[in-house]
Write a protein that holds these residues in place. Sequence first.
Motif, PDB file in Angstrom:
ATOM      1  N   SER A 113       0.828  -1.203   0.000  1.00 38.37           N
ATOM      2  CA  SER A 113       0.000   0.000   0.000  1.00 38.37           C
ATOM      3  C   SER A 113       0.868   1.262   0.000  1.00 38.37           C
ATOM      4  CB  SER A 113      -0.934  -0.014   1.218  1.00 38.37           C
ATOM      5  OG  SER A 113      -1.749   1.138   1.245  1.00 38.37           O
ATOM      6  N   LYS A 114       1.915   1.242   0.804  1.00 42.44           N
ATOM      7  CA  LYS A 114       2.824   2.388   0.853  1.00 42.44           C
ATOM      8  C   LYS A 114       3.529   2.577  -0.485  1.00 42.44           C
ATOM      9  CE  LYS A 114       6.604   4.281   3.654  1.00 42.44           C
ATOM     10  NZ  LYS A 114       7.491   4.029   4.828  1.00 42.44           N
ATOM     11  N   ALA A 115       3.952   1.477  -1.105  1.00 45.16           N
ATOM     12  CA  ALA A 115       4.607   1.556  -2.406  1.00 45.16           C
ATOM     13  C   ALA A 115       3.657   2.107  -3.469  1.00 45.16           C
ATOM     14  CB  ALA A 115       5.119   0.177  -2.814  1.00 45.16           C
ATOM     15  N   PHE A 116       2.363   1.813  -3.353  1.00 43.14           N
ATOM     16  CA  PHE A 116       1.380   2.336  -4.306  1.00 43.14           C
ATOM     17  C   PHE A 116       1.372   3.862  -4.283  1.00 43.14           C
ATOM     18  CE2 PHE A 116      -2.874   4.019  -5.078  1.00 43.14           C
ATOM     19  CZ  PHE A 116      -3.161   3.500  -6.330  1.00 43.14           C
ATOM     20  N   PHE A 117       1.371   4.442  -3.080  1.00 45.49           N
ATOM     21  CA  PHE A 117       1.381   5.906  -2.978  1.00 45.49           C
ATOM     22  C   PHE A 117       2.704   6.478  -3.482  1.00 45.49           C
ATOM     23  CE2 PHE A 117      -1.914   4.861   0.148  1.00 45.49           C
ATOM     24  CZ  PHE A 117      -2.907   5.745  -0.228  1.00 45.49           C
ATOM     25  N   GLU A 229      10.097   8.373   9.855  1.00 44.11           N
ATOM     26  CA  GLU A 229       8.702   8.066  10.182  1.00 44.11           C
ATOM     27  C   GLU A 229       8.166   7.069   9.153  1.00 44.11           C
ATOM     28  OE1 GLU A 229       6.916   8.938  12.696  1.00 44.11           O
ATOM     29  OE2 GLU A 229       8.174  10.464  13.637  1.00 44.11           O
ATOM     30  N   GLN A 230       8.097   5.804   9.519  1.00 44.55           N
ATOM     31  CA  GLN A 230       7.647   4.774   8.592  1.00 44.55           C
ATOM     32  C   GLN A 230       6.162   4.890   8.261  1.00 44.55           C
ATOM     33  OE1 GLN A 230       9.447   2.420   7.006  1.00 44.55           O
ATOM     34  NE2 GLN A 230      11.316   3.299   7.871  1.00 44.55           N
ATOM     35  N   GLU A 231       5.405   5.561   9.135  1.00 40.58           N
ATOM     36  CA  GLU A 231       3.952   5.601   8.958  1.00 40.58           C
ATOM     37  C   GLU A 231       3.476   6.905   8.348  1.00 40.58           C
ATOM     38  OE1 GLU A 231       2.365   4.912  12.805  1.00 40.58           O
ATOM     39  OE2 GLU A 231       3.491   3.049  13.127  1.00 40.58           O
ATOM     40  N   LEU A 232       4.392   7.785   7.916  1.00 42.94           N
ATOM     41  CA  LEU A 232       4.017   9.089   7.374  1.00 42.94           C
ATOM     42  C   LEU A 232       4.427   9.213   5.913  1.00 42.94           C
ATOM     43  CD1 LEU A 232       4.801  11.768  10.125  1.00 42.94           C
ATOM     44  CD2 LEU A 232       2.566  11.000   9.320  1.00 42.94           C
ATOM     45  N   LEU A 233       3.527   9.831   5.106  1.00 42.18           N
ATOM     46  CA  LEU A 233       3.808  10.174   3.723  1.00 42.18           C
ATOM     47  C   LEU A 233       3.476  11.644   3.525  1.00 42.18           C
ATOM     48  CD1 LEU A 233       2.267   7.110   1.816  1.00 42.18           C
ATOM     49  CD2 LEU A 233       4.680   7.502   2.344  1.00 42.18           C
ATOM     50  N   GLN A 234       4.294  12.355   2.757  1.00 42.70           N
ATOM     51  CA  GLN A 234       4.080  13.786   2.529  1.00 42.70           C
ATOM     52  C   GLN A 234       3.821  14.051   1.057  1.00 42.70           C
ATOM     53  OE1 GLN A 234       7.372  16.412   3.425  1.00 42.70           O
ATOM     54  NE2 GLN A 234       5.980  18.079   3.961  1.00 42.70           N
ATOM     55  N   ASN A 235       2.789  14.855   0.790  1.00 46.91           N
ATOM     56  CA  ASN A 235       2.457  15.251  -0.566  1.00 46.91           C
ATOM     57  C   ASN A 235       3.412  16.357  -1.009  1.00 46.91           C
ATOM     58  OD1 ASN A 235       1.119  16.685  -2.818  1.00 46.91           O
ATOM     59  ND2 ASN A 235      -0.577  15.289  -2.386  1.00 46.91           N
ATOM     60  N   PHE A 250      -5.730   1.753   7.130  1.00 47.64           N
ATOM     61  CA  PHE A 250      -5.860   2.801   6.116  1.00 47.64           C
ATOM     62  C   PHE A 250      -4.818   3.880   6.360  1.00 47.64           C
ATOM     63  CE2 PHE A 250     -10.378   1.416   5.629  1.00 47.64           C
ATOM     64  CZ  PHE A 250     -10.370   1.253   4.253  1.00 47.64           C
ATOM     65  N   PHE A 251      -4.502   4.637   5.295  1.00 43.46           N
ATOM     66  CA  PHE A 251      -3.793   5.901   5.448  1.00 43.46           C
ATOM     67  C   PHE A 251      -4.833   6.993   5.654  1.00 43.46           C
ATOM     68  CE2 PHE A 251      -0.305   3.559   3.562  1.00 43.46           C
ATOM     69  CZ  PHE A 251       0.804   4.100   4.196  1.00 43.46           C
ATOM     70  N   ILE A 252      -4.644   7.809   6.684  1.00 43.65           N
ATOM     71  CA  ILE A 252      -5.614   8.832   7.072  1.00 43.65           C
ATOM     72  C   ILE A 252      -5.037  10.202   6.779  1.00 43.65           C
ATOM     73  CG2 ILE A 252      -7.075   9.689   8.943  1.00 43.65           C
ATOM     74  CD1 ILE A 252      -7.591   6.783   8.260  1.00 43.65           C
ATOM     75  N   ASP A 253      -5.861  11.093   6.175  1.00 49.75           N
ATOM     76  CA  ASP A 253      -5.389  12.450   5.911  1.00 49.75           C
ATOM     77  C   ASP A 253      -5.647  13.344   7.121  1.00 49.75           C
ATOM     78  OD1 ASP A 253      -8.089  13.030   5.898  1.00 49.75           O
ATOM     79  OD2 ASP A 253      -8.236  13.242   3.723  1.00 49.75           O
ATOM     80  N   THR A 260      -7.818   5.289   0.062  1.00 44.87           N
ATOM     81  CA  THR A 260      -7.585   3.942  -0.478  1.00 44.87           C
ATOM     82  C   THR A 260      -6.358   3.945  -1.364  1.00 44.87           C
ATOM     83  OG1 THR A 260      -9.082   4.389  -2.317  1.00 44.87           O
ATOM     84  CG2 THR A 260     -10.019   3.353  -0.374  1.00 44.87           C
ATOM     85  N   PRO A 261      -5.685   2.789  -1.544  1.00 47.28           N
ATOM     86  CA  PRO A 261      -6.064   1.488  -1.009  1.00 47.28           C
ATOM     87  C   PRO A 261      -5.592   1.298   0.427  1.00 47.28           C
ATOM     88  CG  PRO A 261      -4.094   1.262  -2.334  1.00 47.28           C
ATOM     89  CD  PRO A 261      -4.500   2.705  -2.426  1.00 47.28           C
ATOM     90  N   GLY A 262      -6.362   0.502   1.179  1.00 47.74           N
ATOM     91  CA  GLY A 262      -5.965   0.178   2.536  1.00 47.74           C
ATOM     92  C   GLY A 262      -5.007  -1.006   2.544  1.00 47.74           C
TER      93      GLY A 262
END
Length: 523
Positions: A113-117, A229-235, A250-253, A260-262
Amino acid sequence: MANVNAIPMVPEAAALERWKIWTQYSVVAVLTLFFLYVTLTMYAKSEFLYGTFVLLFTAIFAFVFLSDRAYVWRYVFPGLVGVFVFVIFPIMYTLGLTFTNKSNLHLLSFAQSKAFFLQQTYVAEGSHTYPLALYVDGDETQLTLEGENGTLFASAQTLSMTHLEPITVKLVAISAVPNLPEAPRRAFVDLRNQLTNIQLELPNGTLLVKSKLREYSESYSLWKAVEGEQELLQNQLDGTLLRADLEQGFFIDAAGEYVTPGFQVNVGFANYRRILTDKGMFGPFLQIFTWTMFFSIFTVIATFFIGMTIASFVQWEPIKIRGLYQVLLILPYAVPGFILIMIFKALFNQNLGQINYVLDVLFNITPEWNSDPNFSRLMILIANLFMGYPYMFILSLGMLQSIPKDLYEASSLEGSGPLNNFFRITLPLVTRPMLPLLIASFTFNFNNFVLIQLLTRGDPIIIGSNPQAGETDLLVNYAFRLAFMGDTQDFALGATISTFIFLMVGIMAVIYLKVAKIEVGRK
């Protein structure tokens, strides 16, 4: 004295027929190499659990078929493998699903899921655009781009343009356009999906994605991982953050909305607690369980009573052409079940069905077979009784033949009538030996998925159920509805319902074995 019929520990001719030994070793070696290849493939795809199972199977397989000490196990090894693959493994897999949140929204692992983002890209404003041209070479297509200062690039190889998955195509610099016919503009429309899935890579490593129908532009990663931070993604466009919720999967904004995807997470006994405590699930589950038990028990008792009663009448000697009657009564059993179900579905159609037409003419009533829960259940019971009584009829015919006629003759001398004979002689002598078959019939009807799915699809829907449940659903249909129907296909909840079914069928199997053992003991 040795038993001449016993299976030998090692065949006596094995030492003499060397070619058979080498053939055996060759076959086992080839299969072992194949299984090792499968194991390496699974490990390469990060399927470590399945890879370990295959590796363990390969080791046992090689030992059993190469070692003389394990020679006798060669007779049972295929059967044990079949039991594991088709019985034990499905049960273990289903039980494993009940402790996860797997659904159509949670199909990936956290890493996937992380790789998808991280693989998502965007085209920056003002970035250079590269006009695209297509050149046809038979069934193959070559892509060319025009870069800055008129530089030309072309795909290193021609493409079949039949791919459905995303691919990356490397470009090379060329001095002139290919000496091939150029594809018409309509080709860009016909191949728009394939072109969207193509990412082009310039010789300097710059990645290009399709931005317009006939243009490619430079692409940039939309999301990046936050360092430490393994659980954080930045736009990278607006700086917003996504945080992974490891409880919900899920990833939560920032607004608390899931994206999605979860991904799959371990939820423990949450699915069991939800079924037994959630008002939207426990009420429908209890209602469906009650209906399933009633449907199974009533069907077994009613079909047995109808079948045995008809069998008692048919074998009555004063009746002529009894053979013809037996054939006619068995005919429903010879017709494929799904055909009978579809016939009943047409007959019970509340608008155009013949049954409502006759009831309307005779009694001025038109039951709502499809929308009223009670009439829907009645329709199911009528259809199942019609399809089920021939089986009991055939069994009862055989059982009645085994009852000594002397009993009826002695009973008639005492002044007993047919009705008294039926309840005092026929019913007790037929019921006891048929008890294991009645239990097996109960188990079959407990999981009679096809009847419900073809006749009513479980409808009408139970009001207030969440997720949706049907008034005529059996437990097996409810599990199917949760796992494969609706907007959220919750495989974990469906597996949890299947676990309850497994427990019920297991209890009935134990009862069946005990009853069968008693019968065998008495014989």
